[in-house]
Write a protein that holds these residues in place. Sequence first.
Motif, PDB file in Angstrom:
ATOM      1  N   UNK A   1       0.826  -1.205   0.000  1.00  0.00           N
ATOM      2  CA  UNK A   1       0.000   0.000   0.000  1.00  0.00           C
ATOM      3  C   UNK A   1       0.861   1.256   0.000  1.00  0.00           C
ATOM      4  N   UNK A   2       0.527   2.221  -0.870  1.00  0.00           N
ATOM      5  CA  UNK A   2       1.189   3.525  -0.801  1.00  0.00           C
ATOM      6  C   UNK A   2       0.592   4.280   0.374  1.00  0.00           C
ATOM      7  N   UNK A   3       1.382   4.489   1.401  1.00  0.00           N
ATOM      8  CA  UNK A   3       0.856   5.001   2.666  1.00  0.00           C
ATOM      9  C   UNK A   3       0.888   6.520   2.782  1.00  0.00           C
ATOM     10  N   UNK A   4       1.734   7.175   1.991  1.00  0.00           N
ATOM     11  CA  UNK A   4       1.783   8.646   2.032  1.00  0.00           C
ATOM     12  C   UNK A   4       1.710   9.171   0.598  1.00  0.00           C
ATOM     13  N   UNK A   5       0.511   9.140  -0.008  1.00  0.00           N
ATOM     14  CA  UNK A   5       0.363   9.647  -1.382  1.00  0.00           C
ATOM     15  C   UNK A   5       0.697  11.132  -1.464  1.00  0.00           C
TER      16      UNK A   5
ATOM     17  N   UNK B   1      -0.378  14.263   1.178  1.00  0.00           N
ATOM     18  CA  UNK B   1       0.711  14.105   2.148  1.00  0.00           C
ATOM     19  C   UNK B   1       0.538  15.000   3.363  1.00  0.00           C
ATOM     20  N   UNK B   2       0.150  16.249   3.154  1.00  0.00           N
ATOM     21  CA  UNK B   2       0.072  17.180   4.285  1.00  0.00           C
ATOM     22  C   UNK B   2      -0.979  16.738   5.297  1.00  0.00           C
ATOM     23  N   UNK B   3      -2.118  16.235   4.830  1.00  0.00           N
ATOM     24  CA  UNK B   3      -3.162  15.795   5.755  1.00  0.00           C
ATOM     25  C   UNK B   3      -2.764  14.487   6.440  1.00  0.00           C
TER      26      UNK B   3
ATOM     27  N   UNK C   1       1.258  13.283  13.097  1.00  0.00           N
ATOM     28  CA  UNK C   1       1.807  14.115  14.179  1.00  0.00           C
ATOM     29  C   UNK C   1       0.886  14.120  15.396  1.00  0.00           C
ATOM     30  N   UNK C   2      -0.422  14.131  15.170  1.00  0.00           N
ATOM     31  CA  UNK C   2      -1.369  14.095  16.293  1.00  0.00           C
ATOM     32  C   UNK C   2      -1.147  12.832  17.113  1.00  0.00           C
ATOM     33  N   UNK C   3      -1.064  11.698  16.420  1.00  0.00           N
ATOM     34  CA  UNK C   3      -0.867  10.429  17.131  1.00  0.00           C
ATOM     35  C   UNK C   3       0.502  10.401  17.807  1.00  0.00           C
ATOM     36  N   UNK C   4       1.519  10.925  17.131  1.00  0.00           N
ATOM     37  CA  UNK C   4       2.873  10.899  17.685  1.00  0.00           C
ATOM     38  C   UNK C   4       2.955  11.668  18.998  1.00  0.00           C
TER      39      UNK C   4
ATOM     40  N   UNK D   1      -0.945   5.997   5.968  1.00  0.00           N
ATOM     41  CA  UNK D   1      -0.171   5.922   7.209  1.00  0.00           C
ATOM     42  C   UNK D   1      -0.966   6.513   8.374  1.00  0.00           C
ATOM     43  N   UNK D   2      -1.834   7.466   8.099  1.00  0.00           N
ATOM     44  CA  UNK D   2      -2.687   8.017   9.153  1.00  0.00           C
ATOM     45  C   UNK D   2      -3.527   6.918   9.788  1.00  0.00           C
ATOM     46  N   UNK D   3      -4.067   6.035   8.978  1.00  0.00           N
ATOM     47  CA  UNK D   3      -4.885   4.934   9.496  1.00  0.00           C
ATOM     48  C   UNK D   3      -4.036   3.909  10.245  1.00  0.00           C
ATOM     49  N   UNK D   4      -2.821   3.672   9.776  1.00  0.00           N
ATOM     50  CA  UNK D   4      -1.926   2.741  10.466  1.00  0.00           C
ATOM     51  C   UNK D   4      -1.679   3.208  11.899  1.00  0.00           C
ATOM     52  N   UNK D   5      -1.293   4.475  12.047  1.00  0.00           N
ATOM     53  CA  UNK D   5      -0.930   4.946  13.387  1.00  0.00           C
ATOM     54  C   UNK D   5      -2.160   5.126  14.272  1.00  0.00           C
ATOM     55  N   UNK D   6      -3.293   5.498  13.672  1.00  0.00           N
ATOM     56  CA  UNK D   6      -4.509   5.595  14.472  1.00  0.00           C
ATOM     57  C   UNK D   6      -4.966   4.214  14.938  1.00  0.00           C
ATOM     58  N   UNK D   7      -4.787   3.204  14.111  1.00  0.00           N
ATOM     59  CA  UNK D   7      -5.136   1.843  14.522  1.00  0.00           C
ATOM     60  C   UNK D   7      -4.348   1.456  15.767  1.00  0.00           C
ATOM     61  N   UNK D   8      -3.062   1.731  15.749  1.00  0.00           N
ATOM     62  CA  UNK D   8      -2.196   1.401  16.883  1.00  0.00           C
ATOM     63  C   UNK D   8      -2.617   2.185  18.120  1.00  0.00           C
TER      64      UNK D   8
END
Length: 299
Positions: free
Chosen positions: A107-111, A115-117, A123-126, A233-240
């Motif tokens: 999966x392309x995680x940062x199209x 990219x900015x969104x 960053x919110x999750x981090x 990638x937003x969904x990946x980190x939110x899942x975690x």
Amino acid sequence: YHFALSLCSHKVRAVLNEKELSYTSHDINILPPGMENYLPEYARLRMLGGGDLLDNMVDGYTGRSSTQSEGFDPLVVPTLVDHEAGRVLIDSQKICLYLDACTDAGTQLVPDDIESEVMRQVEIVDRTPHPALLYGANPEGDGRPDFIQAEMPTIHDRKIAEAQKNMAKVGDDQVMVSAYEHKILKESAAKEHVNTEAKMRASVQEFKDIVGALENDLVSTGGDWLIGDRFTLADVVWAVSLFRMQWLGLGYIWATDDKVLFPRVRDYTKRLFVRPSFQHAVVHWPGNPPSPHVMEYYQ
């Protein structure tokens, strides 16, 4: 180099699986009595990837683990070694971005066009106070698994003792001595944070506010995933993040048996937690224990 229960390790393993990349797993036991992340040889490996961050060692604690805001901790996981490129990477966010950029597989995680969104959400999750909510009790009611409740009251003293023990092994290597000294400063501040009710209430409230903002974002985009219909990638980190919080008993923030406070977040979690890459990298990863709050995903 990672640990089964580590949230930042979860992010990297999920990306590796989403990108369909092969890798060699070195599971580092960071809990007592193992505490392998305190060994000088592991700290030296991480410091090879530290770069400019070596001038910004962690020395305090806000309940977060973001390298960008908290500073560089040479004694944590994960660490990625790319043997082909001869690189050591030490920050979970940078590792995830690196893995997405180095291959077109999976999966392309940062199209590029969003990219900015994607990065705004990453960053919110981090910067979410995950460590505080793991190590400290929720003043509204401690729902953490029993073994976590039993382990955490003395964990910071044991971390400090382990840092002192290993610092004695490095002799007059002042770079390494400094690394251990900064770790001791961090863990001393962490002990104070998680044992201060007002600070823990603030950490819980911060997460509630973050979930409320996530609900609004999900409503505004309207798709199955956070940014429309593309899994990123937003969904990946939110899942975690969301799985960890539900695992800790904080899922009541978006839904209880009697009331759904944030329906879009509730539905989003159900999609995230059954995604095959997440199931493999987190839910069913060997040594990653279940909790009573997420048993439905262990079937």
